[in-house]
Design a protein around this motif. Sequence first.
Motif, PDB file in Angstrom:
ATOM      1  N   TRP A  99     -28.153  -7.493  38.935  1.00  0.00           N
ATOM      2  CA  TRP A  99     -27.900  -8.304  40.130  1.00  0.00           C
ATOM      3  C   TRP A  99     -26.972  -7.577  41.093  1.00  0.00           C
ATOM      4  O   TRP A  99     -27.178  -7.581  42.310  1.00  0.00           O
ATOM      5  CB  TRP A  99     -27.326  -9.654  39.726  1.00  0.00           C
ATOM      6  N   LEU A 100     -25.928  -6.940  40.555  1.00  0.00           N
ATOM      7  CA  LEU A 100     -24.989  -6.206  41.406  1.00  0.00           C
ATOM      8  C   LEU A 100     -25.673  -5.028  42.087  1.00  0.00           C
ATOM      9  O   LEU A 100     -25.450  -4.771  43.274  1.00  0.00           O
ATOM     10  CB  LEU A 100     -23.793  -5.729  40.583  1.00  0.00           C
ATOM     11  N   CYS A 101     -26.514  -4.320  41.363  1.00  0.00           N
ATOM     12  CA  CYS A 101     -27.223  -3.188  41.963  1.00  0.00           C
ATOM     13  C   CYS A 101     -28.211  -3.653  43.025  1.00  0.00           C
ATOM     14  O   CYS A 101     -28.377  -3.003  44.056  1.00  0.00           O
ATOM     15  CB  CYS A 101     -27.947  -2.389  40.886  1.00  0.00           C
ATOM     16  N   ALA A 102     -28.861  -4.793  42.800  1.00  0.00           N
ATOM     17  CA  ALA A 102     -29.813  -5.313  43.785  1.00  0.00           C
ATOM     18  C   ALA A 102     -29.108  -5.788  45.049  1.00  0.00           C
ATOM     19  O   ALA A 102     -29.684  -5.756  46.138  1.00  0.00           O
ATOM     20  CB  ALA A 102     -30.621  -6.459  43.174  1.00  0.00           C
ATOM     21  N   ASN A 103     -27.871  -6.214  44.930  1.00  0.00           N
ATOM     22  CA  ASN A 103     -27.128  -6.686  46.095  1.00  0.00           C
ATOM     23  C   ASN A 103     -26.348  -5.582  46.791  1.00  0.00           C
ATOM     24  O   ASN A 103     -25.601  -5.854  47.728  1.00  0.00           O
ATOM     25  CB  ASN A 103     -26.160  -7.805  45.688  1.00  0.00           C
ATOM     26  N   GLY A 104     -26.485  -4.345  46.369  1.00  0.00           N
ATOM     27  CA  GLY A 104     -25.821  -3.234  47.041  1.00  0.00           C
ATOM     28  C   GLY A 104     -24.460  -2.895  46.494  1.00  0.00           C
ATOM     29  O   GLY A 104     -23.672  -2.216  47.159  1.00  0.00           O
ATOM     30  N   ALA A 105     -24.141  -3.331  45.301  1.00  0.00           N
ATOM     31  CA  ALA A 105     -22.833  -3.031  44.719  1.00  0.00           C
ATOM     32  C   ALA A 105     -22.695  -1.546  44.402  1.00  0.00           C
ATOM     33  O   ALA A 105     -21.584  -1.013  44.394  1.00  0.00           O
ATOM     34  CB  ALA A 105     -22.598  -3.857  43.465  1.00  0.00           C
ATOM     35  N   ASP A 141     -21.254  -0.058  47.372  1.00  0.00           N
ATOM     36  CA  ASP A 141     -19.837  -0.435  47.482  1.00  0.00           C
ATOM     37  C   ASP A 141     -18.975   0.408  46.553  1.00  0.00           C
ATOM     38  O   ASP A 141     -17.891   0.865  46.937  1.00  0.00           O
ATOM     39  CB  ASP A 141     -19.647  -1.919  47.155  1.00  0.00           C
ATOM     40  N   ARG A 194     -27.069   2.427  53.710  1.00  0.00           N
ATOM     41  CA  ARG A 194     -27.045   1.001  54.072  1.00  0.00           C
ATOM     42  C   ARG A 194     -27.974   0.723  55.239  1.00  0.00           C
ATOM     43  O   ARG A 194     -28.662  -0.287  55.269  1.00  0.00           O
ATOM     44  CB  ARG A 194     -25.628   0.577  54.410  1.00  0.00           C
ATOM     45  N   ASP A 210     -31.242  -1.733  55.251  1.00  0.00           N
ATOM     46  CA  ASP A 210     -31.309  -2.894  56.129  1.00  0.00           C
ATOM     47  C   ASP A 210     -32.554  -2.913  56.999  1.00  0.00           C
ATOM     48  O   ASP A 210     -32.966  -3.970  57.475  1.00  0.00           O
ATOM     49  CB  ASP A 210     -30.072  -2.948  57.034  1.00  0.00           C
TER      50      ASP A 210
END
Length: 133
Positions: free
Chosen positions: A14-20, A23, A67, A71
């Motif tokens: 989930w973190l990787c899918a959300n761009g973590a 970050d 990023r 996007d």
Amino acid sequence: MRRILCASCLLLAWLCANGAALDLMQVFAWGRMFAGYAHEMPVETALAETFDPARPCPLCVAVQQARKAGDEPKSVPAPTLAAKLVLISHFSEAVAPPAISGCRLESISIDAAERYDPVPVPPPRASARALLG
């Protein structure tokens, strides 16, 4: 243990899918920049130089480009009208199982056998002595 492993893997996905991942990469870049600046100048100046948007490091530029690429909407070519018509007119042939030779359905009995045994008497009740044990 398996539940914790599954939950950890799901959280990581989930973190990787959300761009973590980006970050974490950005935090790593800031840490490298701060460490490099801290050797040459005071901590306050090093912190100000690290977060100065006018002087990004190559890793920060790479994160910004990643990023922007993430996007942008993906352009998928629209199917043509001819392709749609081909799909509409496509028919598949019905598939029938091959006939089984030598097997007659009349010989197979589906009904359960009838019971002619007498119904047993109800089971004896346990005495109080057996229950108290």
